[in-house]
Write a protein that holds these residues in place. Structure first.
Motif: not given
Length: 325
Positions: A221-246
Motif C-alpha cells: 500500500e505504501a509503495e503503490r500510493l505514496s509519493d514519499e514514505v516515512a519509515l517509523m519505528a519506536k516512535g520516530a521516523v528512521v528514514e524517508r524518501g520515495t519508495p524507489a530511492d529507498l
C-alpha cells in the motif's frame, strides 16, 4: 470565547472573512521534536516530520510504532508532551478549530450511522462540516461518485459490504473539499480486493492535489500510493524518501535468498557480512541485499540462491529490525 483572527473565518461563522489558502511554501504538516508519553511508555519520541502541500505521504511502520498516536495528536484528540505541531500553518492545539475546518479525517474504525442510507449519512455530515447550502447537493453527489456508490444512495449502511462501507467512510471526510486528509490505517482488516478498490479513491485525491497523510503497515500500500514514505519505528521516523530511492539506496535491485547447509546460518551470515553486504533473516533463509554486487568467488561459496527483486520491506527490516505485513 474564541476571537476571530483577521483574514480567517472562525468555523461555523458564515459572516466572517474566509480562511486564506497558505502560501505554497507553508508545509501542510509540520512536527518538530514531538514527544508523547503514557506513563513510563514513550509512544512518540522526538518525532520530526514535514509534509509539503499536494503530496501523498505514507507513514509506514508496524503496530506500536507510534502512527496512531501521531494521528491523534494531529487532530488534537491527544496533546503532545513536548514539541511543535502545525497544520497548514495553524499551531496545534491553539488553532485546532481552524485546522479541523480545513482537513478531513478518516478514522481507523467504522463509525457510520447504520440506520441511515448512504445519501443520508453524507447529507448529515455536509451539515456538520458546514458545507454551504447551495453546494451540499453537489458535494454529496461528488462523494458518491468518488466512492463508486452512485447507485447506492438509498441503500442502508447496514446493507453495504465491508468495502463499500470503508469507501463511504473515506469520502465522508471529503465533503467540504479539505486541503489535507488524514487516514489512519484506512484499509486495515480488509481483504486484498477491497483494499485495491480503496486505493482508487486515494489515487483520485492525489489527482485533485489534496495532501494526504496515510498511516499503514502494509508495504504494498505504501509503495503503490505514496509519493514519499516515512519509515517509523519506536516512535520516530528512521528514514524517508520515495519508495524507489529507498530501495535503491539500501537494498539495491536484487536480493538472493540462501538456505544454510550444515555449517549453519551464523557462519553463512558472517561470511557475507565480512565482505560488506547487508543480510536479513527470514525463517531459516538468509537474504543478501544488493546481491547484484556479490563477487562470483563469494557467491560460489554460498550455494544456489533464490533470486528476487528488492522491496521496501527489505529496507524497513534492515533499518529497524522489525517486520511489517
Amino acid at each position: 470565547m474564541t476571537t476571530p483572527v483577521p483574514g480567517r473565518r472562525l468555523p461555523g461563522s458564515a459572516s466572517s472573512t474566509p480562511v486564506d489558502t497558505p502560501p505554497p511554501d507553508v508545509p501542510a504538516l509540520l512536527l518538530r521534536g514531538v514527544v508523547k508519553r503514557f506513563g513510563t511508555l514513550t509512544a512518540v519520541d522526538g518525532l520530526d516530520l514535514e509534509v509539503p502541500q499536494g503530496v501523498v505521504l505514507g507513514l509506514l511502520g508496524p503496530n506500536g510504532a507510534g502512527k496512531s498516536t501521531t494521528m491523534k495528536m494531529l487532530t488534537a484528540q491527544s496533546l503532545a508532551d513536548e514539541g511543535e505541531i502545525r497544520i497548514l500553518g495553524h499551531p496545534i492545539p491553539a488553532e485546532s478549530k481552524w485546522a479541523r475546518a480545513r482537513m478531513g479525517v478518516v478514522p481507523q474504525h467504522d463509525n457510520l450511522d447504520e440506520e441511515l442510507t448512504v445519501e443520508q449519512n453524507l447529507r448529515m455530515f455536509s451539515f456538520l462540516y458546514r458545507v454551504p447550502r447551495a453546494r451540499r447537493k453537489e458535494a454529496v453527489a461528488r462523494a458518491m461518485r468518488l466512492a463508486q456508490l452512485g447507485d447506492r444512495g438509498d441503500t442502508l449502511v447496514d446493507d453495504l459490504s465491508g468495502g463499500m462501507r470503508r469507501r463511504l467512510l473515506i469520502v465522508r471526510a471529503l465533503l467540504h473539499r479539505p486541503e489535507l486528509v488524514l487516514m489512519d490505517e484506512p484499509t486495515v482488516g480488509l481483504d486484498p480486493q477491497v483494499r485495491q478498490d480503496l486505493w482508487g479513491v486515494i489515487s483520485a485525491l492525489r489527482d485533485e492535489g489534496v495532501t494526504v497523510l496515510m498511516s499503514t503497515h502494509y508495504i504494498e500500500e505504501a509503495e503503490r500510493l505514496s509519493d514519499e514514505v516515512a519509515l517509523m519505528a519506536k516512535g520516530a521516523v528512521v528514514e524517508r524518501g520515495t519508495p524507489a530511492d529507498l530501495v535503491a539506496k539500501y537494498a539495491g535491485s536484487t536480493v538472493e535468498e540462501y538456505t544454510p547447509g550444515d555449517e549453519g546460518a551464523d557462519v553463512l551470515e558472517r561470511r557475507v557480512r565480512e565482505h560488506g553486504f547487508t543480510t536479513r533473516r527470514t525463517g531459516v533463509t538468509l537474504s543478501v541485499l544488493r546481491a547484484e554486487e556479490l563477487p562470483d568467488s563469494l557467491r560460489d561459496r554460498l550455494g544456489t540462491p533464490h533470486r528476487r527483486a528488492s522491496t521496501l520491506e527489505d529496507v524497513f527490516v534492515t533499518l529497524t529490525g522489525e517486520s511489517v505485513e
